[in-house]
Design a protein around this motif. Structure first.
Motif: not given
Length: 483
Positions: A29-30, A373-375, A452-455
């Motif tokens: 994610m980063i 979510v945490l990521s 980012l959330g959608g991906l």
């Protein structure tokens, strides 16, 4: 909703595995977020630079046709060489823009303003030009195709220095006195560079003399009304034979015309348009007023080159998103496969008790969703730092590469000499563009986090489906019997 409860119990029970998956997903994610915010910042920087630059159209001699004419003359000279072995070599002739023609174009609609540019070459008289030494050898003037009548002082005649490329880009800055204005028309007022002023103990109010470079030299007395500082060093201007930029003095275009013996023409004219959407219409109208020996060059034509570093950064950021996204999906899918294989008995028991496959899939998805979510929180904290660091490095590399390519191409022309200062203006434009894009402002926005959330949801959905499909093809009895 028992599958959600089971998901929570599993995550707490397998805290070590949960932490490992969280680290893996956070890393994914980063870097995905870094790519998204770099891409977004590059688009914003490109649009901002385009809007601030405005739209301009430059009227000047068509160099390609001038060179074609020169080659034609050389061919004619070669064919007659049998009758005259001492034939003089053909010289390139660059036509000048008639001021009357320029004014007719300026009268067209959509013109906000225009800037005359003229150039001349003279020799210092009673003061010394700044000399540049180089350990690479070679000396004197006239390198790179310089002509024998080139002087040691370059006169750059303009309508106003405020509208000149170097001053607009802030590569040159008035440090004392004032710049050239429209009121300096038909005067001998000049603005000189600080190094030239310092080496000759000159200041605002001083007078200097210059001589023309022809055989019948004429002397002109100039009044220093301003001093400017050039940020560009002489080493960036080319080889050791190139004139030091400190030897460029700015005057009104009328004085440069006087030195050249032609007060009715200028080297080029830059028109600033009020509406960029009507650029093509303006160019079409202007072409009707000029001959084929001249060309009209729009700033939009050179914009793609000036913004090339940003385009490259934008493309690279897009690749980061895709590569990391695909790699992340594969990694999470493999982890999910291994995790499900270890939980064959658990899945078999749930299916034997009548739990639907859909709810078991939802349990697996809920577990990864909680980790996601945490990521996302971790990525939100670290992503901006990573994006800023990577973005600055990319911009620095791309800008340097583009400037090197531009500089190399600038001296690759086939002979002849460009109007004085032309190469310097191109270099300054590129430098200005580089300074704009070097300030890449990366920041996390709600849109970036939403992307980012959608991906991330897409990645874990694909991973769960890919990882669970082999198991869910089996019957509960088959799963438990193979345990």
């Amino acid at each position: 909703m028992d599958f959600i409860k089971r998901a929570g119990l599993y995550l707490r029970q397998k805290i070590g595995r949960t932490a490992l998956i969280t680290l893996v997903m956070s890393a994914i994610m980063i870097f995905v977020l870094a790519g998204i915010i770099i891409q977004s910042a590059a688009i914003q920087a490109t649009n901002s630079a385009k809007n601030s630059a405005g739209t301009t159209v430059t009227l000047s001699a068509d160099r390609e046709k001038a060179f074609a004419s020169m080659r034609k003359s050389q061919s004619s000279s070669s064919s007659s060489s049998s009758s005259s072995s001492n034939a003089a070599p053909a010289a390139i002739t660059m036509p000048s823009v008639k001021i009357k023609t320029a004014e007719k174009i300026a009268a067209l609609s959509n013109v906000a303003g225009y800037q005359y540019s003229n150039s001349a070459s003279v020799n210092a008289s009673g003061f010394s030009a700044v000399t540049t030494s180089s350990s690479s050898g070679g000396g004197g003037q006239g390198g790179f195709g310089g002509s024998s009548n080139s002087g040691d002082i370059t006169i750059s005649g303009v309508s106003t220095t405020a509208a000149e490329t170097n001053f607009k880009s802030k590569s040159y800055k008035i440090t004392s006195g004032r710049g050239i204005t429209a009121a300096d028309k038909n005067t001998n007022n000049v603005v000189i560079e600080s190094e030239l002023a310092t080496s000759n103990s000159l200041k605002v109010g001083s007078t200097i003399k210059v001589k023309t470079t022809d055989d019948d030299a004429k002397t002109y007395t100039l009044n220093v009304v301003g001093i400017y500082k050039a940020k560009t060093s002489s080493s960036s201007q080319g080889g050791p034979n190139m004139s030091d930029p400190s030897n460029t003095i700015y005057t009104s275009y009328t004085f440069a015309g006087t030195v050249n013996g032609d007060t009715t023409s200028v080297t080029s004219v830059v028109y600033t348009l009020t509406d960029s959407s009507k650029e093509k219409a303006f160019t079409k109208q202007a072409k009707k007023l000029i001959s084929s020996s001249f060309s009209l060059t729009s700033s939009s034509e050179t914009y793609a080159l000036l913004m090339k570093p940003m385009k490259n950064v934008q493309s690279f950021a897009n690749k980061i998103v895709w590569i990391v996204g695909i790699a992340g999906t594969i990694i999470l899918a493999l982890i999910t496969v291994l995790m499900i294989r270890e939980r064959r008995h658990e899945i078999g028991v749930l299916m034997a008790l009548g739990e639907s496959k859909f709810k078991i899939v939802l349990q697996l998805f809920s577990e990864l969703f909680a980790v996601l979510v945490l990521s996302l929180v971790i990525a939100g904290v670290a992503g901006n730092f990573v994006g800023s660091a990577v973005g600055k490095q990319l911009v620095s590399q791309q800008t340097t590469a583009t400037q090197s390519t531009s500089t190399g191409a600038g001296f690759g022309g086939g002979g002849g000499s460009a109007p004085s200062g032309a190469g310097r203006s191109g270099q300054t434009s590129m430098t200005a563009s580089g300074s704009q894009v070097s300030n890449l402002k990366t920041k996390i926005s709600a849109k970036s986090m939403a992307e980012l959330g959608g991906l991330g949801l897409g990645i874990i959905a694909i991973a769960v489906v890919a990882g669970s499909t082999p198991i869910f093809r089996l019957k509960p009895k088959k799963i438990l019997s193979n345990e």
